[in-house]
Design an enzyme around this catalytic site. Sequence first.
Site, PDB file in Angstrom:
ATOM      1  N   LEU A  95      32.044  40.941  41.314  1.00  0.00           N
ATOM      2  CA  LEU A  95      30.941  40.003  41.591  1.00  0.00           C
ATOM      3  C   LEU A  95      31.142  38.703  40.820  1.00  0.00           C
ATOM      4  O   LEU A  95      30.289  38.270  40.057  1.00  0.00           O
ATOM      5  CB  LEU A  95      29.596  40.650  41.235  1.00  0.00           C
ATOM      6  N   GLY A  96      32.281  38.076  41.044  1.00  0.00           N
ATOM      7  CA  GLY A  96      32.525  36.757  40.457  1.00  0.00           C
ATOM      8  C   GLY A  96      31.948  35.692  41.367  1.00  0.00           C
ATOM      9  O   GLY A  96      30.997  35.938  42.110  1.00  0.00           O
ATOM     10  N   ARG A  97      32.553  34.496  41.329  1.00  0.00           N
ATOM     11  CA  ARG A  97      32.028  33.391  42.156  1.00  0.00           C
ATOM     12  C   ARG A  97      32.061  33.747  43.630  1.00  0.00           C
ATOM     13  O   ARG A  97      31.083  33.552  44.352  1.00  0.00           O
ATOM     14  CB  ARG A  97      32.869  32.131  41.907  1.00  0.00           C
ATOM     15  N   ILE A  98      33.219  34.258  44.070  1.00  0.00           N
ATOM     16  CA  ILE A  98      33.367  34.549  45.497  1.00  0.00           C
ATOM     17  C   ILE A  98      32.479  35.735  45.894  1.00  0.00           C
ATOM     18  O   ILE A  98      31.779  35.691  46.912  1.00  0.00           O
ATOM     19  CB  ILE A  98      34.857  34.802  45.836  1.00  0.00           C
ATOM     20  N   SER A 107      31.919  46.305  39.321  1.00  0.00           N
ATOM     21  CA  SER A 107      32.502  45.229  38.541  1.00  0.00           C
ATOM     22  C   SER A 107      32.905  45.800  37.196  1.00  0.00           C
ATOM     23  O   SER A 107      32.518  46.914  36.857  1.00  0.00           O
ATOM     24  CB  SER A 107      31.450  44.136  38.363  1.00  0.00           C
ATOM     25  N   ARG A 108      33.691  45.009  36.427  1.00  0.00           N
ATOM     26  CA  ARG A 108      34.097  45.490  35.080  1.00  0.00           C
ATOM     27  C   ARG A 108      32.862  45.788  34.238  1.00  0.00           C
ATOM     28  O   ARG A 108      32.833  46.727  33.449  1.00  0.00           O
ATOM     29  CB  ARG A 108      34.964  44.447  34.385  1.00  0.00           C
ATOM     30  N   ILE A 149      39.664  40.046  51.138  1.00  0.00           N
ATOM     31  CA  ILE A 149      39.941  38.607  50.978  1.00  0.00           C
ATOM     32  C   ILE A 149      40.422  38.345  49.557  1.00  0.00           C
ATOM     33  O   ILE A 149      40.364  37.226  49.070  1.00  0.00           O
ATOM     34  CB  ILE A 149      38.717  37.726  51.343  1.00  0.00           C
ATOM     35  N   ARG A 163      43.655  40.167  47.255  1.00  0.00           N
ATOM     36  CA  ARG A 163      45.116  40.125  47.309  1.00  0.00           C
ATOM     37  C   ARG A 163      45.580  41.400  48.016  1.00  0.00           C
ATOM     38  O   ARG A 163      44.943  42.448  47.916  1.00  0.00           O
ATOM     39  CB  ARG A 163      45.724  40.074  45.900  1.00  0.00           C
ATOM     40  N   GLU A 211      53.332  39.631  52.366  1.00  0.00           N
ATOM     41  CA  GLU A 211      53.168  38.526  53.305  1.00  0.00           C
ATOM     42  C   GLU A 211      54.494  37.772  53.503  1.00  0.00           C
ATOM     43  O   GLU A 211      55.249  37.600  52.561  1.00  0.00           O
ATOM     44  CB  GLU A 211      52.108  37.568  52.769  1.00  0.00           C
ATOM     45  N   HIS A 270      46.407  34.855  55.765  1.00  0.00           N
ATOM     46  CA  HIS A 270      46.066  34.321  54.438  1.00  0.00           C
ATOM     47  C   HIS A 270      45.508  32.906  54.528  1.00  0.00           C
ATOM     48  O   HIS A 270      46.111  31.944  54.030  1.00  0.00           O
ATOM     49  CB  HIS A 270      47.273  34.369  53.483  1.00  0.00           C
TER      50      HIS A 270
END
Lengths: 339, 278
Positions: B117-120, B139-140, B195, B197, B226, B244
């Site tokens: 749950l960071g910015r994105i 989340s951590r 979305i 890696r 990729e 990507h």
Amino acid sequence: MADQEEEQDNTGDQNHKPQDLPQVLVLKPPPVLSVIGEESFLSNKYQFLKAWESPLPLHQFLTAHAGSIQAILCSGAAPVTDDLLQLLPSVRLVVTASAGTNHIDLEACHRRGISVTNAGNVFSDDGADAAVGLLIDVLRKITASDRYVRQGLWVNEGDYPLGSKLRGKRVGIVGLGGIGLEIAKRLEALGCNVLYTSRKKKTFLSYPFYSDVCQLAAHSDALIICCALTDQTRHMIDKDVFSALGKEGVIVNVGRGAIVDEKEMVRCLVHGEIAGAGLDVFENEPDVPKELFELDNVVLSPHRAVFTPESFMALCELVVGNLEAFFSNKPLLSRVMDV
Amino acid sequence: MHKYLEQQLETHFNLFKLWHCNSSIAEFLKTHQGNTIRAVVGLDKIDLRKCEEKGIRVANTPDVLTDDVADLAIGLILGVLRRICASDEYVRIGKWKDADFGLATKFSGKSVGIVGLGRIGTAIAKRAEAFGCSISYFSRSQKPFANYKFYSNIIDLATSCQILIVACALTEETRHIINREVIDALGPKGILINIGRGAHVDETELVSALLEGRLGGAGLDVYENEPEVPEELLGLGNVVLQPHVGSDTVETSDAMADLVISNLKAHFSNKPLLTPVI
């Protein structure tokens, strides 16, 4: 008679006396009936009179049953015309299994004192999701780049061309009814600026209102069509609107195909006079202008903006609810109020 | 590299294009001393410890692409659940007249689980809320200001939600964080959206789960290798595949380029970096 009616469970039981229940005419099965199945529509308050199952020619069939038909269940494929109503003097209710009512002669119903119900808000979420999904797809080229990957081009040709950001885009909603309001809510969360046109300005909303669709288009980066098809809205999105929308503009249509001058739209897309389109509806379904198949900036959907199992179950409940309310002399659940 | 960025770099600096020369990286760097600036937000390809050791400054481009990546996550969900891509194909090949396509599934109101749950992740949550979704996350650590249900265990998160979205950074701990166990917990009605890696997901397990129907669908923007995409996915109608493109809009590419240039200018004029990592 009354006890027998209460005991009936409409399952084809030996004691079942179908002729005792009030009859609801169904000329052709609406999609929801075919998909969900008739069992979900069964009730002890009414029964379906299925015209398509009768060997009789329609006119004869209707004349034979005219006296007992009190309601009609219809959809786009089975319009309710004044001529039809003329043959069925006992009809007091028309239930459509759709949000749209353009296949019903509303004026004739009003004149004859016949109530009309539609899908109310059961489709609003799904309709909005489809509209927003198409908009994101067109701007971010999701379907086009999915095709690119599947064709092996990412490996061979490199990166796909850039898309266009949603935040900050001015999105003009044409028709701010149930679906339009849900679209607006979602667009706000995406950081878009919502503008709209509607028959009447909604005083409880602060989105900029334009009484003229051309003016709306001139101030929009994208237009989303989600209004009803009426005489006033037929071909409302025409050459002037496309010109006002401009080369970078995008159109999404989840209303009805005939709201848009399709020939003109295709011409604009082919000549790059607008930037792209997301279309769920067409003037002559299921025919889709072949020129659109050559275009990567167009996303095509086979009129299924509201086709989810969840919507269909909700619609089924609403149709049954309206019919049962009618036959119990209770208030209708989703009456269409304007003519 | 995007044209605008390349043009700007050439205008303001001496640009040495490693990909244009024939020497190895080591040789190249010996002859051209310099510092690294990378126009991404992910730091997984940079050896941060080495950079710190050698006094190399690192800056990235956070925030500018948050919206675009979050928008793509929503676009992927709608693409998979509402089968937008698959039905476009259906119409184009003329199948609309022939047969009934079958139903898609509703998005609004579904339960969404976010990994990271960071910015994105937060931006995705805000969007999903507008679709009436319930939001939970792994989340951590629990975020005190987030009004969403927190799970300290990713299996519990996957069990509880219908749409699982990977939005965390790639680190040693999060490599293959989406493994067979998580996929099975998500289940045949669940969908996975990546979305983050490619290495977040055990791709082999993902493919077999999709083929066997143990997972309902997937929307992928990233892959382990990729631009190679597992061939088995190319024929599936319940997946949406993106090359990507999470931040690939004209507006964001320009904004990222501007931030790269600003960081470089700041560095070369001995001013503080705008978006330093170290």
